[in-house]
Scaffold this motif. Structure first.
Motif, mmCIF file in Angstrom:
data_model
loop_
_atom_site.group_PDB
_atom_site.id
_atom_site.type_symbol
_atom_site.label_atom_id
_atom_site.label_comp_id
_atom_site.label_asym_id
_atom_site.label_seq_id
_atom_site.Cartn_x
_atom_site.Cartn_y
_atom_site.Cartn_z
ATOM 1 N N GLU A 60 0.850 -1.241 0.009
ATOM 2 C CA GLU A 60 -0.124 0.022 -0.122
ATOM 3 C C GLU A 60 0.625 1.071 -0.002
ATOM 4 N N GLY A 61 1.666 1.058 -1.151
ATOM 5 C CA GLY A 61 2.376 3.120 -1.444
ATOM 6 C C GLY A 61 3.624 2.633 -2.305
ATOM 7 N N ARG A 62 3.618 3.635 -2.329
ATOM 8 C CA ARG A 62 5.491 3.316 -3.472
ATOM 9 C C ARG A 62 6.006 2.629 -2.414
ATOM 10 N N ALA A 63 6.815 1.488 -3.927
ATOM 11 C CA ALA A 63 7.152 0.105 -3.926
ATOM 12 C C ALA A 63 8.709 0.678 -2.996
ATOM 13 N N GLY A 90 -14.502 -16.886 -4.992
ATOM 14 C CA GLY A 90 -14.902 -16.734 -3.841
ATOM 15 C C GLY A 90 -13.654 -16.347 -2.720
ATOM 16 N N ILE A 91 -12.501 -16.196 -3.467
ATOM 17 C CA ILE A 91 -11.305 -15.905 -2.284
ATOM 18 C C ILE A 91 -11.113 -14.898 -1.830
ATOM 19 N N ALA A 92 -11.788 -13.656 -2.998
ATOM 20 C CA ALA A 92 -12.157 -12.528 -3.402
ATOM 21 C C ALA A 92 -13.031 -12.034 -2.452
ATOM 22 N N ALA A 93 -14.118 -12.420 -2.617
ATOM 23 C CA ALA A 93 -14.932 -12.024 -1.543
ATOM 24 C C ALA A 93 -14.806 -12.082 0.273
ATOM 25 N N VAL A 94 -14.042 -13.233 -0.033
ATOM 26 C CA VAL A 94 -13.182 -13.932 1.566
ATOM 27 C C VAL A 94 -12.781 -12.893 2.063
ATOM 28 N N PHE A 95 -11.898 -12.348 1.623
ATOM 29 C CA PHE A 95 -10.670 -11.163 1.304
ATOM 30 C C PHE A 95 -11.678 -9.907 1.807
ATOM 31 N N TRP A 137 -9.762 -8.896 4.382
ATOM 32 C CA TRP A 137 -9.057 -7.374 4.178
ATOM 33 C C TRP A 137 -10.265 -6.730 3.999
ATOM 34 N N PRO A 138 -11.792 -6.060 4.480
ATOM 35 C CA PRO A 138 -12.623 -4.827 3.706
ATOM 36 C C PRO A 138 -11.672 -4.177 3.155
ATOM 37 N N ALA A 139 -10.599 -3.442 4.018
ATOM 38 C CA ALA A 139 -10.277 -2.153 3.375
ATOM 39 C C ALA A 139 -9.493 -2.148 2.238
ATOM 40 N N GLY A 140 -8.407 -3.672 2.203
ATOM 41 C CA GLY A 140 -8.021 -3.059 1.105
ATOM 42 C C GLY A 140 -8.986 -3.585 -0.302
ATOM 43 N N SER A 141 -9.954 -3.836 -0.296
ATOM 44 C CA SER A 141 -10.607 -4.260 -2.229
ATOM 45 C C SER A 141 -11.782 -2.418 -1.902
ATOM 46 N N VAL A 142 -11.142 -1.395 -0.720
ATOM 47 C CA VAL A 142 -11.858 -0.339 -1.540
ATOM 48 C C VAL A 142 -11.300 0.996 -2.208
ATOM 49 N N SER A 143 -11.960 1.292 -3.229
ATOM 50 C CA SER A 143 -11.270 2.165 -4.636
ATOM 51 C C SER A 143 -11.814 2.694 -5.190
ATOM 52 N N GLU A 144 -10.756 4.225 -5.121
ATOM 53 C CA GLU A 144 -11.220 6.027 -4.661
ATOM 54 C C GLU A 144 -12.758 5.884 -3.846
ATOM 55 N N GLY A 145 -12.399 5.077 -2.809
ATOM 56 C CA GLY A 145 -13.613 5.989 -1.997
ATOM 57 C C GLY A 145 -14.727 4.968 -2.095
ATOM 58 N N VAL A 146 -14.721 3.413 -2.744
ATOM 59 C CA VAL A 146 -15.981 3.144 -2.854
ATOM 60 C C VAL A 146 -15.038 1.355 -2.560
ATOM 61 N N ALA A 147 -16.658 0.093 -1.674
ATOM 62 C CA ALA A 147 -15.915 -0.474 -1.165
ATOM 63 C C ALA A 147 -16.857 -1.507 -2.371
ATOM 64 N N GLY A 207 -8.887 -6.799 -8.995
ATOM 65 C CA GLY A 207 -8.348 -5.384 -9.990
ATOM 66 C C GLY A 207 -8.346 -6.659 -10.975
ATOM 67 N N ALA A 208 -7.401 -7.955 -10.944
ATOM 68 C CA ALA A 208 -7.539 -8.555 -11.908
ATOM 69 C C ALA A 208 -8.043 -9.338 -13.098
ATOM 70 N N PHE A 209 -9.474 -8.779 -12.262
ATOM 71 C CA PHE A 209 -10.161 -10.298 -13.004
ATOM 72 C C PHE A 209 -10.960 -8.612 -14.753
ATOM 73 N N TRP A 210 -10.181 -7.801 -14.523
ATOM 74 C CA TRP A 210 -10.587 -6.701 -15.520
ATOM 75 C C TRP A 210 -10.235 -7.415 -17.170
ATOM 76 N N THR A 211 -9.309 -7.993 -17.324
ATOM 77 C CA THR A 211 -9.189 -8.909 -18.559
ATOM 78 C C THR A 211 -10.018 -9.802 -18.419
ATOM 79 N N LEU A 212 -10.997 -9.883 -18.062
ATOM 80 C CA LEU A 212 -12.349 -11.059 -18.848
ATOM 81 C C LEU A 212 -13.299 -10.299 -19.121
ATOM 82 N N TRP A 213 -13.510 -9.742 -19.288
ATOM 83 C CA TRP A 213 -14.481 -8.845 -19.780
ATOM 84 C C TRP A 213 -14.038 -9.001 -21.868
ATOM 85 N N THR A 214 -12.752 -8.086 -21.576
ATOM 86 C CA THR A 214 -11.990 -8.313 -22.957
ATOM 87 C C THR A 214 -11.866 -10.008 -23.470
ATOM 88 N N GLU A 215 -11.397 -11.101 -22.175
ATOM 89 C CA GLU A 215 -11.613 -12.273 -23.392
ATOM 90 C C GLU A 215 -13.104 -12.416 -23.687
#
Length: 208
Positions: free
Chosen positions: A25-28, A86-91, A96-106, A130-138
């Protein structure tokens, strides 16, 4: 082909860990800067995946009808994908609910259910991961290949499709036709046609 997929996946992981969306969560850390300069090219792993898909998907569609093609895609993709959701939903909702918040939206549980379809991109629903974005293209590529199956796959038709598809996508973008550009996957249409042509050159076509 599997080796290329592994290298593409490794490149994308390196790119994310040293440059974008690092897990801490920040710069490498500065210690990764040297690696990061090289790992930046790992962003090309995604287009490489699309090229591989253009090759593999066309191969699986050759000589099949639409029901068999669709069944092969569903059987190949959905079981593992549902586990990933399922794994993503558990997180997202438990660990880790906070880790799934993007642009202030959960994400919501409704978002998770839509994600199970792989069509969240079509409905404007955010990806649970976030990695699921490619699926719509596929998914859109599968539809285009299914149309090609209906027309009848031959070497000449595949070559014509590979030549005209990127051009049609670019024209749709320039003409301000977002729906047509979306259907034609205009942003990535130049990648898979190259693989389609490779499929033809390897002798997958038995008729012309």
């Amino acid at each position: 082909m599997d080796a290329l997929r592994f290298l593409a996946a490794l490149a994308v992981v390196a790119f994310h860990l040293t440059g974008i969306n690092p897990g801490w969560e920040g710069r490498a850390p500065a210690e990764t800067d040297t690696l990061g300069r090289w790992a930046a090219y790992g962003a090309m792993g995604v287009p490489l995946f699309f090229v591989i898909s253009g090759f593999v998907v066309l191969m699986t569609a050759w000589g099949r009808d639409v029901p068999h093609f669709v069944a092969s895609r569903i059987g190949r993709l959905f079981p593992a994908y549902w586990v990933a959701v399922g794994i993503a939903a558990v997180f997202a909702f438990v660990l880790w609910p906070a880790g799934s918040v993007s642009e202030g939206v959960a994400p919501t549980k409704g978002d998770a259910l839509v994600n199970l379809t792989m069509l969240q991109g079509a409905f404007g629903v955010r990806d649970l991961d976030g990695a699921f974005w490619t699926l719509w293209t596929e998914a859109r590529f599968y539809v285009l290949v299914a149309v090609l199956v209906v027309v009848g796959i031959t070497r000449r038709r595949v070559l014509a499709f590979a030549a005209l598809w990127p051009l049609a996508g670019a024209m749709a973008q320039q003409a301000g036709q977002p729906l047509v550009a979306t259907v034609l996957i205009a942003d990535y249409s130049p990648t898979s046609p190259a693989a389609c042509c490779c499929t033809c050159s390897t002798g997958a076509a038995t008729t012309c």
